[in-house]
Scaffold this motif. Sequence first.
Motif, short mmCIF file in Angstrom:
data_model
loop_
_atom_site.label_atom_id
_atom_site.label_comp_id
_atom_site.label_asym_id
_atom_site.label_seq_id
_atom_site.Cartn_x
_atom_site.Cartn_y
_atom_site.Cartn_z
N ALA A 19 0.84 -1.20 0.00
CA ALA A 19 0.00 0.00 0.00
C ALA A 19 0.87 1.25 0.00
N SER A 22 2.53 1.53 -3.33
CA SER A 22 1.58 1.95 -4.35
C SER A 22 1.32 3.45 -4.31
N VAL A 23 1.27 4.01 -3.11
CA VAL A 23 1.05 5.46 -2.98
C VAL A 23 2.28 6.23 -3.44
N LYS A 28 -0.95 5.84 -6.44
CA LYS A 28 -2.28 5.53 -5.91
C LYS A 28 -2.68 6.60 -4.90
N TRP A 31 -5.46 7.55 0.48
CA TRP A 31 -6.33 6.75 1.35
C TRP A 31 -5.91 5.28 1.37
N TRP A 32 -5.12 4.83 0.39
CA TRP A 32 -4.60 3.46 0.41
C TRP A 32 -3.76 3.20 1.66
N PRO A 35 -5.87 1.28 4.91
CA PRO A 35 -5.84 -0.18 5.06
C PRO A 35 -4.42 -0.72 5.15
N GLY A 36 -3.47 -0.01 4.53
CA GLY A 36 -2.08 -0.43 4.63
C GLY A 36 -1.58 -0.41 6.06
#
Length: 107
Positions: A19, A22-23, A28, A31-32, A35-36
């Motif tokens: 996560a 990805s950001v 991404k 807000w990912w 949950p990360g």
Amino acid sequence: MSLAIFTLAALAEIAGCFAVWSVTRLGKPAWWLIPGLACLALFAWLLTRADAAFAGRAFAAYGGIYIAASLAWMWAIEGARPDRFDLIGAALCLGGAALILFAPRSA
């Protein structure tokens, strides 16, 4: 039981780190990270459930499982198939983890 805990912990850690990756690397949305971070907290909690007398031994044994799970993640999620050197390296690490976990020890 430790093997199942280590496997779940590895998936949680990889998902949490992915996560962040990805950001920061894939663009991404931020807000990912929510949950990360939850996955990373789950990872830490799961490691405390492993049946080991010492944290260091649990973390060391977990390392081999983490490496194998990372390669599985790379293949399943990122679409990059591990090469023979990845597989040989993972096998060596799993052997080391098994030795740490299952070696006969006196109290």
